[in-house]
Design an enzyme around this catalytic site. Structure first.
Site, short mmCIF file in Angstrom:
data_model
loop_
_atom_site.label_atom_id
_atom_site.label_comp_id
_atom_site.label_asym_id
_atom_site.label_seq_id
_atom_site.Cartn_x
_atom_site.Cartn_y
_atom_site.Cartn_z
CE LYS A 58 -0.19 1.21 -4.09
NZ LYS A 58 0.21 -0.15 -4.51
CB SER A 61 -0.93 -0.03 1.22
OG SER A 61 -1.74 1.11 1.27
CB SER A 62 0.88 4.36 -0.33
OG SER A 62 1.43 5.66 -0.18
CE1 TYR A 67 0.33 4.69 -5.79
CE2 TYR A 67 0.53 5.83 -3.69
CZ TYR A 67 0.93 4.83 -4.55
OH TYR A 67 1.92 3.96 -4.17
#
Length: 193
Positions: A102, A84-85, A98
């Site tokens: 994620k 993920s982020s 984005y």
């Protein structure tokens, strides 16, 4: 035409699954499931439907439909690690699309953990912060001002490097991490803690 595209997509997924098994070995205990991705840096109001759909295909559809192709090749007691982020926890303008993708990967992780528990397959998400890579055109790595700004906001005083993520991934895929399941592990040096 849609059926042809769907068959082609399934063939691609099967080939990717077979390739992963060749690399990792039959019955591999740990498979890093999904690290494909790209970012769109645009305000929420300027993100196009096409950009959004492309991100859905890569970030969500890829993870969702590749996993079932890999499961028959995985040994019971294995590990799946999605990527993920940090941007799902802290918000920076221009990264909404984005982060949404994620965030979907993180939700998928929790559901996979619940559904694959009978096979003792642990499923987790690794959420990196800013890392010095080619991602985003290498901005974090190559833009000295951006790098310094992120480092200043990070309690450990620097931007992450690929080895920081590799070590965390290896730990989560190791035999000693089997009781960690359905979790989001952030690897970001404590930024925005």
């Amino acid at each position: 035409m849609h059926q042809i595209a769907e068959r082609l997509w399934c063939a691609v997924l099967e080939q990717v699954a077979r390739t992963c098994v060749v690399v990792l070995g039959h019955g591999a205990q740990g498979i890093r499931n999904h690290n494909a991705g790209f970012g769109v840096f645009a305000p929420f109001t300027d993100t196009t439907e096409q950009q959004f759909e492309e991100m859905v295909n890569v970030h969500l559809k890829g993870a969702f439909f590749l996993t079932p192709k890999l499961l028959p090749l995985m040994a019971d007691g294995g590990r799946i690690l999605n990527v993920s982020s940090g941007l799902t926890r802290f918000s920076h303008p221009g990264y909404a699309a984005y982060a949404v993708m994620k965030g979907g990967v993180e939700v998928l992780t929790r559901y996979l953990a619940a559904e694959l528990g009978a096979r003792r397959i642990a499923v987790n998400t690794l959420a990196p912060g800013a890392i010095e890579t080619d991602f985003g055109g290498g901005a974090v790595r190559d833009n000295a001002d951006l790098n310094a700004s992120i480092a200043k906001s990070t309690p450990l005083g620097r931007v992450g490097v690929p080895d920081d993520i590799g070590g965390a991934a290896a730990a989560l895929l190791s035999g000693g991490s089997g009781w960690i399941n359905g979790q989001r592990i952030e690897v970001a040096g404590g930024i925005h803690g």
